[in-house]
Design an enzyme around this catalytic site. Structure first.
Site, mmCIF file in Angstrom:
data_model
loop_
_atom_site.group_PDB
_atom_site.id
_atom_site.type_symbol
_atom_site.label_atom_id
_atom_site.label_comp_id
_atom_site.label_asym_id
_atom_site.label_seq_id
_atom_site.Cartn_x
_atom_site.Cartn_y
_atom_site.Cartn_z
ATOM 1 N N ASP A 1 5.499 -11.922 -62.203
ATOM 2 C CA ASP A 1 4.056 -12.063 -61.979
ATOM 3 C C ASP A 1 3.284 -12.264 -63.282
ATOM 4 O O ASP A 1 2.160 -12.767 -63.263
ATOM 5 C CB ASP A 1 3.495 -10.815 -61.295
ATOM 6 C CG ASP A 1 4.055 -10.622 -59.907
ATOM 7 O OD1 ASP A 1 4.257 -11.619 -59.193
ATOM 8 O OD2 ASP A 1 4.292 -9.452 -59.529
ATOM 9 N N ASP B 1 -5.429 -16.718 -54.361
ATOM 10 C CA ASP B 1 -6.347 -15.772 -55.025
ATOM 11 C C ASP B 1 -7.677 -16.351 -55.473
ATOM 12 O O ASP B 1 -8.465 -15.636 -56.090
ATOM 13 C CB ASP B 1 -5.682 -15.125 -56.252
ATOM 14 C CG ASP B 1 -4.515 -14.221 -55.880
ATOM 15 O OD1 ASP B 1 -4.373 -13.907 -54.687
ATOM 16 O OD2 ASP B 1 -3.754 -13.847 -56.780
#
Length: 573
Positions: free
Chosen positions: A511, A287
């Site tokens: 997450d 990311d």
């Protein structure tokens, strides 16, 4: 045996003299004819009944506005899929013609395409190629045989696809957690990634396994076979500038600590000759680089943290340094994180992200040769294939691209995105042999909510929403998604250009926390992990779709694990 690369050079023009003797005339000589073309045919990967190959054409004649390459196989090879060219076959004869986007071929210019095929017996390289009717013959040395998949790689050699013919490491720590769950023994032997998400993880956190422990265990699992170990390199300074749940321990300016306390020790361990027989796959910095494209000024989704990381260059420097250092280890295969289609599939993001990947791959001493491939959908939920609608469909006078779900994206699933991104990366200078990984650990979307056919054709929205497997509220939702399921099981070479489907994100690991939790791991609280959150511009102000009662990122989340098994597709036994 290293990757076989056979250069097929066009013959010099043969000029008949008065005596009838033929002789070769080199370029630049009186009456010489230039070598019209060069064809580089590579068998990228070969197994018992199939193979993949890439072809690069270099045009040394006049510029072309279109091109067509032809060859014939001596064996029973049959081409089943192609990319970056229209590849057709009639009997033994093959024709590869340009696509619209790569039709122009300048003098001295090159173009590459690839394909997958089947064979039995011999898979010899074709003896003759013609480009627009001009013969490009094999050099006098003759064709080189393609790689024998039974030959082990020599010292310092990398195989084209590390997953082919290899087992993949099962992390015993994750396996024990999975097996302890009701029904978890059905998947406890699946391979997952080992996340090195802070400096302490190198030696082990809270008595857990460190990097050497994992590698030593991998040697035990390997035995006399080939074995892949999957590592996630994930500790950039100012990490995850747009997602507080996965922030890290290093501040935005601590690039020197990243290099000397994190990457250097990892590289030193991986370079230990003891581990030279392992195939070590690294997923490099999830990311990070996409954030420098999509979440910076003047984008409406910009964050001050991402603006800071773009300005100081430490994401680019860090990724470049990691690729350089880890790429120096002969048995390491670097795969750079490439986001997912629901993030980078739009026109404004796709090409710009590819250029950002190349910038990082040529920073801090790295080169594109330090990149073995890219990985899509890491720790995300985007469906692998959407079978009930295509990007080219139109309903009620509107394109699928105009639906609220697709929202003008160029891709509807991860497979089409990954294959297209691979082609773009090759086009801008990455090696034509790069492969893609797709993380399928949480993108199965099975269970009772899985559609069995297209949606109603009342409108383009009913058509897409009724038929899509991905049941998220919005493509931008990423945290502990409600309704998700396990996806395709890890497997090698499932599709053209795809090295493997992997479970890089271990199923059952959160997450991010659904509410603030004090911790010493540098992890913040992101409202996108809060099921009551009504959203932000990155998900068009929709509900987050997150599960409740989630722990910190990376911590075990039993409710999520059970949901993933329940909604698995393909279903679990």
């Amino acid at each position: 045996m290293s990757r076989t690369r056979t250069a097929l050079l066009a013959s010099m023009a043969l000029v008949a003299g008065a005596t009838g003797t033929a002789f070769a005339v080199g370029p630049g000589g009186v009456g010489a004819a230039a070598v019209p073309c060069t064809v580089d045919y590579q068998v990228q990967n070969q197994w018992d009944t199939g193979f993949t190959a890439s072809v690069t054409i270099t045009n040394n004649s006049a510029a072309k506005s279109s091109w067509s390459l032809k060859w014939s196989y001596a064996g029973n090879q049959r081409i089943t899929n192609g990319w970056n060219a229209k590849v057709t076959q009639s009997g033994a004869d093959v024709t590869a013609a340009n696509e619209s986007y790569n039709a122009a071929l300048a003098t001295g210019g090159s173009v590459s395409f690839g394909f997958q095929g089947t064979y039995s017996g011999s898979n010899a390289i074709p003896a003759t190629f013609t480009l627009d009717g001009v013969t490009c013959n094999v050099d006098s040395g003759g064709p080189t045989d393609p790689p024998d998949p039974t030959d082990p790689p020599g010292p310092g050699d990398r195989v084209d696809n590390p997953y082919s013919g290899a087992k993949v490491y099962v992390n015993p720590e994750w396996s024990a957690k999975a097996a302890a769950e009701p029904g978890g023994d059905r998947i406890a032997d699946q391979p997952t990634g080992v996340w090195l998400d802070r400096i302490a993880a190198i030696n082990g956190v809270n008595g857990g396994m460190g990097l050497r422990d994992h590698l030593d265990t991998a040697l035990e699992q390997k035995g006399s076979d080939e074995l892949v170990v999957q590592l996630v390199i994930y500790n950039l300074p100012g990490r995850d500038c747009a997602a507080l749940a996965s922030n890290g321990e290093l501040g935005p300016t601590e690039i020197d600590r990243y290099k000397t306390e994190y990457i250097d020790p990892i590289a030193e361990i991986l370079a230990d000759p003891k581990y030279a027989g392992l195939r070590i796959v690294t997923t490099v910095e999830i990311d990070s680089l996409p954030n420098l494209v999509t979440n910076v000024t003047p984008r409406p989704t910009a964050t001050p943290n991402c603006d800071t990381m773009k300005a100081n260059g430490n994401y680019v420097k860090g990724v470049g340094y990691a690729l350089n250092k880890l790429g120096d280890v002969p048995n390491v295969y670097n795969y750079v994180d490439a986001g997912h289609h629901g993030w980078l599939g739009w026109d404004d993001n796709f090409g710009a992200s590819a250029q950002m990947f190349k910038q990082a791959a040529t920073a801090e001493g790295a080169t594109v040769n330090d990149v073995h491939g890219f990985i899509a959908n890491t720790a995300n939920y985007s469906a692998l294939k959407e079978d009930h609608f295509k990007i080219t469909d139109s309903v009620a006078g509107k394109s699928v691209r105009e639906s609220k779900w697709v929202d003008w994206n160029r891709y509807v699933d991860e497979l089409s995105y990954a294959q297209a991104l691979r082609a773009e990366l090759v086009r801008i200078g990455f090696d034509s042999g790069i492969g893609m990984l797709i993380d399928t650990s949480r993108n199965g979307w099975g269970g009772t909510a899985r559609p069995t056919g297209p949606g109603a054709t009342t409108s383009v929205d009913t058509y897409v929403d009724g038929g899509r497997y991905d049941r998220r509220i919005h493509l931008g939702n990423w945290c502990n998604q409600s309704g998700a399921g396990l996806g395709e099981r890890p497997q090698a070479a499932p599709e053209p250009g795809i090295d493997a489907y992997v479970w890089m994100k271990p199923p059952g690991e959160s997450d991010g926390a659904s509410k603030p939790i004090d911790n010493d791991e540098g992890k913040g609280f992101d409202r996108m992990c809060d099921p009551t959150y009504t959203g932000n511009p990155r998900n068009n102000n929709n509900m987050s779709g997150a599960l409740p009662d989630a722990p910190l990122s990376g911590h075990w989340f039993s409710a999520q694990f059970q949901q993933l098994m329940r909604n698995a597709y393909p279903p679990l036994p």
